[in-house]
Design an enzyme around this catalytic site. Structure first.
Site, PDB file in Angstrom:
ATOM      1  CG  HIS A 156      -5.111   0.472 -46.827  1.00 22.51           C
ATOM      2  ND1 HIS A 156      -5.547   0.999 -46.140  1.00 22.51           N
ATOM      3  CD2 HIS A 156      -6.686  -0.353 -46.518  1.00 22.51           C
ATOM      4  CE1 HIS A 156      -6.272   1.335 -45.920  1.00 22.51           C
ATOM      5  NE2 HIS A 156      -7.185   0.141 -46.125  1.00 22.51           N
ATOM      6  CB  THR A 181      -8.786   5.714 -46.388  1.00 20.42           C
ATOM      7  OG1 THR A 181      -9.264   4.426 -45.469  1.00 20.42           O
ATOM      8  CG2 THR A 181      -7.485   4.481 -46.216  1.00 20.42           C
ATOM      9  CB  SER A 218      -8.734   1.830 -35.273  1.00 15.33           C
ATOM     10  OG  SER A 218      -9.545   1.905 -36.643  1.00 15.33           O
TER      11      SER A 218
END
Length: 293
Positions: free
Chosen positions: A71, A19, A101
């Site tokens: 999201h 993002t 991540s």
């Protein structure tokens, strides 16, 4: 997304990593490569998160073209997107890298539960017991619905990593905001990982310590593709492969991210046919969070 504002481009991601990169890219495309905005306004104010309480207020004060980030799964936005002219960009990423991540992000973000180990987080990830649910369900819900969205663009983190300049051209074309070569070059320089990592408007160092523990890690971590190989064990890779195959067997996206059994997991732990036949199997049929590793 407001129906009276049909031209809002929307960026959809499963996790925070991609993002941030696309927020920066879209900002620069809309600015024709001029870095002023990306160097002076935090990315969450340039492309507010749809699920955050402050979004309506920020959105109401923005000039067009306006950009939203989210999201959220497709089901949550399907009614708003029906017959909408909004341009939707969906960024996919290897779910193995997503899991790693997100694990690191949980140690950095104080509002997230901290897993005791990567194995614990991976179990939750595969079970969908993480923010925004199953990674598999999320990516399939959006890509399966592309025929129902008038303007839908899918790109992967790996494509952006391999060919940033080409990705900028493709996104600018989709947004119908073509750039000349000098503007593409300026955009490419400003949204490189090295530049973003040192830009306080992007790297989240402006976020207060009570929200993000800056001493525990960095939001912009490595920006690499395939770094999961340095974290996954052979068994974790095999289990993940089994879940991935089961969940993605009918999806056209299945071959985008090859199984670990076809790749070297780590320098000291190659996944060979022999080891695959004697090992047990792993996870992520679910989802991830946000973080820029």
């Amino acid at each position: 997304m407001e129906s009276q504002q049909p031209d809002i481009p929307e960026t959809v991601y499963y996790t925070l990593k991609r993002t941030t990169w696309m927020q920066e890219m879209v900002t620069l495309i809309n600015s024709q490569g001029d870095p002023t905005l990306s160097r002076s306004v935090p990315n969450w104010a340039r492309a507010p998160w749809l699920e955050q309480y402050y979004c309506p207020e920020v959105l109401s004060s923005m000039q067009e073209p306006r950009t939203l980030t989210t999201h959220m799964p497709y089901s949550a936005l399907a009614p708003a997107l029906k017959d909408s002219k909004a341009k939707v960009i969906y960024i996919g990423r290897n779910p193995r890298d997503v899991a790693v991540s997100s694990y690191h992000f949980c140690h950095f973000a104080k509002f997230m539960p901290t897993p005791a180990s990567f194995q614990e987080y991976l179990n939750h990830f595969l079970q969908g017991k993480v923010h925004f649910g199953s990674w598999f369900d999320h990516v399939k819900s959006w890509t399966d619905a592309k025929e129902d969205i008038q303007n839908f663009f899918f790109i992967t983190y790996e494509e952006m990593k391999q060919d940033l300049r080409g990705s900028i051209k493709r996104v600018s074309s989709f947004l119908q905001r073509p750039l000349v070569d000098s503007e593409i070059t300026a955009s490419e320089q400003q949204c490189s990982f090295a530049t973003m990592k040192n830009n306080p408007m992007v790297n989240y160092t402006l976020v207060p310590e009570e929200i993000m523990s800056h001493n525990s890690g960095k939001f912009m971590r490595k920006g690499a593709s395939g770094d999961w190989r340095n974290t996954f064990t052979v068994n974790q890779s095999l289990v993940f492969d089994a879940v991935y195959e089961a969940q993605m067997q009918y999806s056209p996206l299945r071959t985008l991210w090859p199984n670990a059994t076809d790749l070297q997991v780590a320098t000291k732990c190659p996944v060979t046919a022999a080891s695959a036949s004697s090992s047990t199997c792993h996870v992520v049929g679910h989802q991830d969070l946000m973080g820029c590793s």
